[in-house]
Enzyme design. Structure first.
Site, PDB file in Angstrom:
ATOM      1  N   CYS A   9       0.584  -1.270  -0.022  1.00  0.00           N
ATOM      2  CA  CYS A   9      -0.074  -0.315  -0.083  1.00  0.00           C
ATOM      3  C   CYS A   9       0.887   1.422   0.184  1.00  0.00           C
ATOM      4  O   CYS A   9       1.817   0.945  -1.117  1.00  0.00           O
ATOM      5  CB  CYS A   9      -0.770  -0.336   1.300  1.00  0.00           C
ATOM      6  SG  CYS A   9      -2.046   0.969   1.238  1.00  0.00           S
ATOM      7  N   HIS A  45      -3.487  -5.890   1.373  1.00  0.00           N
ATOM      8  CA  HIS A  45      -3.308  -6.256   2.495  1.00  0.00           C
ATOM      9  C   HIS A  45      -4.067  -7.794   2.924  1.00  0.00           C
ATOM     10  O   HIS A  45      -5.142  -8.271   2.309  1.00  0.00           O
ATOM     11  CB  HIS A  45      -4.166  -5.387   3.436  1.00  0.00           C
ATOM     12  CG  HIS A  45      -3.924  -3.437   3.596  1.00  0.00           C
ATOM     13  ND1 HIS A  45      -2.579  -3.417   3.985  1.00  0.00           N
ATOM     14  CD2 HIS A  45      -4.216  -2.878   2.727  1.00  0.00           C
ATOM     15  CE1 HIS A  45      -2.594  -2.148   3.609  1.00  0.00           C
ATOM     16  NE2 HIS A  45      -3.327  -1.764   3.226  1.00  0.00           N
TER      17      HIS A  45
END
Ligand code: SF4
Length: 599
Positions: free
Chosen positions: A435, A537
């Site tokens: 991310c 994630h």
């Protein structure tokens, strides 16, 4: 199918069902096909949009028809009334009868803490598993949680990660935003990113939060979620935040006693022994509460004891006498690798170790979603969180994790020399950006709307990928994903929570497949230079990517859980946690106060 079910009568839970449990472990499967479908009762289900247009009735959160007492009652009434036809109009009446008899609000138990880090999350998770193992439907709930570790429900709502872990402890299949109606993500300069019911609401300052938001939208969201959770589940295990005795914000604090009041909860006060002063913490907290709320505290748990509990006996008796509240038990210190909630307690698991794979995680400012790395604690690996560029030289793997503010993190990387340290390790060891960490690996960061910095800005990234990261109208995404690791075609799953998007010329890291079978490239990879970047994630939850990276170090030695999905690892941990609590607490007293007395 319904016709057969009506004829067959009560059958109970189907533990062998390959698709089960659909709702929660221990559910009753007599009416796998609900005889009342589509009941249209908005207390139980709701209409949801279909991908090809139109609406369909969803029962994803209806537990009424999966409780054994309800199924036995309906089966006996069906037999009594000799109902064999699913179209029989009398069936609707039966649903109303069942609702009247059994849809009584669930019971709320609230775990409050004498301090932060008292062990509230751990205790709530243990109680969820204990109550679920008793065969009840139970849900966790934290009305307000400040956390940079959020996860996504399969309905696309963003909630605090620890509530999703507690939902696993409760063994429920489809937790939704009601496990955490208010999520707070600290930004900078006293501004907080506020999420309500799983969706971004507003960026608000502290004063406005307590003076405007809480008295209106905040309290309403909490009240509604409590109402819904108590309809759906037989037990609601709530977790407070910080201490319930913050007298400066007492009547605006919807995370503690105001929530307990709305839910009519009985409370357990948890105290962390390792902090010292435990008896004073316990008594002080209780004494600061107004009379009505003080009465809600029905038990105390001393948590995290290093040493022998018998040495506390005299003190406990005196505290019980003074406070008038029983001590339910003393929980020993446990090295249970459950996800950490905040970065303050982030320690990693060891110093660098010659035999193990040494994983250096760059401790970025406003580090977020570091729970991504939890599955690695179950490998033969040493995980070190570091702010020292020199530590990268000793690493076998370098991870640049997520962060709440990529621009601030990139600025810190340049000022600390961490940027050069990473560039020097290019091609030598695997470097993985997740991310915000992936964004930092780009050549350029460009925030045309001032989404990150409140003013349009751009800056250079590490330049490891031929990619540009943009913050613009279509750069936010919150969703659960499934797909393949592009290098091995092995399955992965995870979720995306991003406010930027990266336009890359690199080979994808993952190939995602949507519900409708559409496939999309995700992330960037240069396997020959050991460079990997992604927005996914939970990428280490499935063994595929874990194994791929660890093998690349040449030091990989499989561990007990190396081929195990993190969900299953967590399940074992949560059972172990519940076992420890059950053996350390006076369970008879717990059942008497928190379960039986309220039947
Ligand atoms: S919401 Fe519940 S009662 Fe209604 S149709 Fe669905 S499963 Fe049956």
């Amino acid at each position: 199918m319904v016709r057969n079910e009506l004829k067959r009568g009560w059958t109970g839970p189907n533990l062998k069902c390959p698709y089960g449990p659909c709702h929660y472990t221990g559910q009753d499967c007599t009416y796998c096909y609900c005889p009342f479908y589509p009941c249209g009762d908005e207390e139980l289900g709701k209409f949801i949009p279909m991908s090809k247009g139109g609406k369909i009735w969803s029962c994803v959160h209806c537990h009424l028809i999966h409780r054994t007492p309800v199924c036995k009652y309906i089966a006996s009434r069906v037999e009594e009334l000799k109902i064999t036809d699913p179209e029989d109009k009398r069936l609707r009446g039966l649903l109303d009868e069942a609702k009247e008899r059994f849809l009584v609000p669930g019971k709320a138990i609230m775990v409050v803490g004498a301090t932060s880090d008292a062990g509230k999350s751990l205790t709530a998770a243990a109680l969820c598993r204990i109550i679920s193992r008793k065969g009840y439907s139970v849900t966790p709930m934290k009305t307000q949680n400040m956390s940079l570790n959020s996860m996504v429900t399969d309905g696309g709502s963003e909630v605090a990660g620890i509530q999703m872990i507690q939902a696993k402890a409760a063994r429920i299949k489809h937790p939704d935003h009601n496990v955490n109606p208010i999520l707070l993500k600290p930004m900078k300069d006293g501004i907080t990113d506020v999420f309500v019911n799983g969706k971004h609401f507003e960026n608000i300052g502290v004063r406005e939060y307590y003076e405007k938001f809480i008295p209106s939208a905040g309290t309403e969201a909490v009240r509604e979620s409590i109402r819904i959770q108590k309809i759906r589940y037989e037990y609601v295990v709530m977790e407070g935040a910080g201490s319930p005795a913050e007298i400066n914000i007492y009547y605006q604090d919807v995370a503690n006693m105001r929530a307990a009041e709305m839910a009519d909860a009985l409370c357990i006060l948890v105290v962390n022994m390792s902090m010292g002063g435990a008896f004073a913490y316990a008594l002080g907290t209780i004494e600061l509460l107004p009379e009505n709320d003080k009465k809600r505290i029905r038990g105390i748990i001393f948590n995290n004891l290093y040493g022998n509990a018998s040495s506390l006996k005299k003190g406990i008796e005196e505290l019980e006498h003074i406070a008038g509240v029983p001590v339910l038990g003393v929980i020993p210190h446990m090295d249970i690798p459950l996800p950490k909630e905040d970065s303050l307690t982030l320690k990693g698991n060891a110093g660098s170790d010659r035999d193990n794979v040494n994983i250096a995680v760059i401790k970025l400012p406003k580090i977020a979603n570091f729970t991504d790395l939890d599955p690695l604690y179950h490998e033969n690996a040493s995980i070190v969180y570091t702010e020292d560029p020199n530590d990268l030289k000793k690493a076998d793997v370098i991870i640049i994790p997520g962060t709440k503010n990529t621009f601030d993190a990139m600025r810190w990387m340049s000022l600390s020399g961490m940027d050069e340290a990473v560039r020097e390790m290019r091609g030598k060891v695997p470097i993985i950006g997740i991310c915000g960490g992936y964004q930092i690996m780009s050549a350029m960061l460009s925030d045309t709307l001032g989404k990150e910095n409140r003013v349009p800005s751009s800056t250079e990234g590490l330049g490891l990928f031929d990619a540009v990261t943009l913050w613009d109208e279509n750069s936010s995404e919150v969703s659960v994903v499934n797909g393949l690791l592009s290098m091995t075609d092995e399955g992965i799953r995870g979720y995306e929570i991003r406010s930027g998007r990266t336009v890359t010329k690199e080979h994808p890291l993952f190939i995602l497949s949507s519900f409708t079978g559409e496939r999309t490239d995700e992330g960037s990879s240069r396997p020959d230079e050991k460079l990997f970047g992604t927005y996914i994630h939970g990428l280490f939850d499935t063994p595929a990517f874990r194994r791929y990276i660890l093998k690349m170090t040449g030091k990989y030695v499989p561990a007990k859980y190396s081929d195990t999905d993190y969900d299953d690892i967590l399940n074992d941990i949560l059972d172990e946690l519940a076992d420890t609590f059950e053996s350390s607490l006076n369970m008879e007293l717990f059942d008497k106060i928190f379960m039986e007395a309220r039947k």
